[in-house]
Scaffold this active site. Sequence first.
Site, short mmCIF file in Angstrom:
data_model
loop_
_atom_site.label_atom_id
_atom_site.label_comp_id
_atom_site.label_asym_id
_atom_site.label_seq_id
_atom_site.Cartn_x
_atom_site.Cartn_y
_atom_site.Cartn_z
CE LYS A 113 -4.49 -1.60 1.54
NZ LYS A 113 -5.37 -1.52 2.60
CE LYS A 195 -4.96 -8.79 -2.85
NZ LYS A 195 -5.22 -8.47 -1.43
CE LYS A 198 -13.14 -4.65 -2.38
NZ LYS A 198 -13.56 -4.38 -1.26
P1 AMP Z 1 -10.92 -6.38 1.57
O1 AMP Z 1 -11.48 -6.46 0.28
O2 AMP Z 1 -9.21 -6.52 1.46
O3 AMP Z 1 -11.63 -6.18 2.80
O4 AMP Z 1 -10.96 -8.28 1.74
C1 AMP Z 1 -11.94 -9.03 2.27
C2 AMP Z 1 -11.87 -10.38 2.35
O5 AMP Z 1 -11.59 -11.14 1.05
C3 AMP Z 1 -10.57 -10.87 3.22
O6 AMP Z 1 -10.87 -11.76 4.17
C4 AMP Z 1 -9.47 -10.98 1.89
O7 AMP Z 1 -8.71 -11.99 2.51
C5 AMP Z 1 -10.56 -11.62 0.90
N1 AMP Z 1 -9.89 -11.64 -0.46
C6 AMP Z 1 -9.44 -10.16 -0.84
N2 AMP Z 1 -9.07 -10.59 -2.30
C7 AMP Z 1 -9.00 -11.88 -2.41
C8 AMP Z 1 -8.81 -12.83 -3.44
N3 AMP Z 1 -8.24 -12.20 -4.56
N4 AMP Z 1 -8.97 -13.83 -3.42
C9 AMP Z 1 -9.42 -14.57 -2.18
N5 AMP Z 1 -9.69 -13.77 -1.16
C10 AMP Z 1 -9.60 -12.49 -1.23
#
Ligand code: AMP
Length: 329
Positions: A113, A195, A198
């Site tokens: 980040k 990965k 967003k």
């Molecule tokens: P965030 O959008 O960063 O708040 O992520 C929310 C949840 O989604 C967390 O548990 C992350 O580990 C999971 N997550 C985010 N991106 C991925 C991805 N590409 N594959 C699997 N899990 C994900």
Amino acid sequence: MPKIVFSGIQPTGSLHIGNYFGALKNWLEFQKQGDLCYFCVVDLHAITIDYDPKQFQDKILDTIATYIACGINPEKSIIFIQSKIKEHSELAWLLNSITPVSELERMTQYKDKKIQHAKNINAGLLDYPVLMAADVLLYNTNTIPVGYDQKQHVELARTIANKFNAKFGQTFTIPEHFIPEVGAKIMSLLEPTKKMSKSHNPKSYISLSDSKQDIEKKIMSAVTDSDNKIFFDPEKKPAISNLLSIYHLATGWTLQQIQDKYKDSTSYAQFKKDLANELVKLLKPIQDKKQELLKDKTKLLEILQASTNKAQEQAKKTMEKVKQKMGLI
Ligand code: AMP
Ligand code: TRP
């Protein structure tokens, strides 16, 4: 014995299928098992990157509606907004005092980040995992279902909890992560070694709110190799393996069943067309339910009231114990 489960997602925009398969889908399993589940919309984490305050309330509501539309039931699980419970910030501050800055500086997400948000490297960005530790420790959490990218943060939460217990006496339950075997790291459709995220090009992810046309376009233009053979081998065939994992997660078919279905294919076209259809089938009911919920935003917030009260009660209890152990009055 039912477990205590805690997880959260940042309200930074429409969620994608990585969030769904990596996190949300697994939350449903814990809810089904009858565990005591806390599912939080972690708005205080989301403000550590640039955001628009004018749109923020809508994003928070969107995330709540997505949780419920995906099957999280507010009568069974505790759904709440992090900032509604001030103990999260309060405990984070106390835990700051036992967290070495060097531990925070080595977090992979912080390092990423720092590059991505070079113009806004604020203290919150560094402190992010301490707030996450506070989230889970307030509720005596046993299990934290997350995607692979959060493993390091969960480990740090354990380190902080152990350190607190050693210094001030037994207080916190030491939580463990739950990372699914398949789906913990859904890859980008354009760069299958990164990965799905967003913050990348929208063509690289399938949002839970994408239309049928968008889903078809994105899957059909997903990067693939050129040998036109469909089998699972993440090393040699990262793109097709990612699509196979998504197919498996969307349908429940085994990888073998999917590979068998396409063993005579001479191109990826039919496989991709079918995968797009399966994703539309999975997401359409979620989208319809979410639209329905978002029609009445006041009611949506009212649904959370009972949950928020329950979370508040537990958070207050933990804070009283923590303050007493730390010698505060
Ligand atoms: P965030 O959008 O960063 O708040 O992520 C929310 C949840 O989604 C967390 O548990 C992350 O580990 C999971 N997550 C985010 N991106 C991925 C991805 N590409 N594959 C699997 N899990 C994900
Ligand atoms: N840091 C998590 C993410 O980026 C979100 C989060 C905040 C979280 N607090 C949490 C996840 C507590 C699990 C438990 O995805």
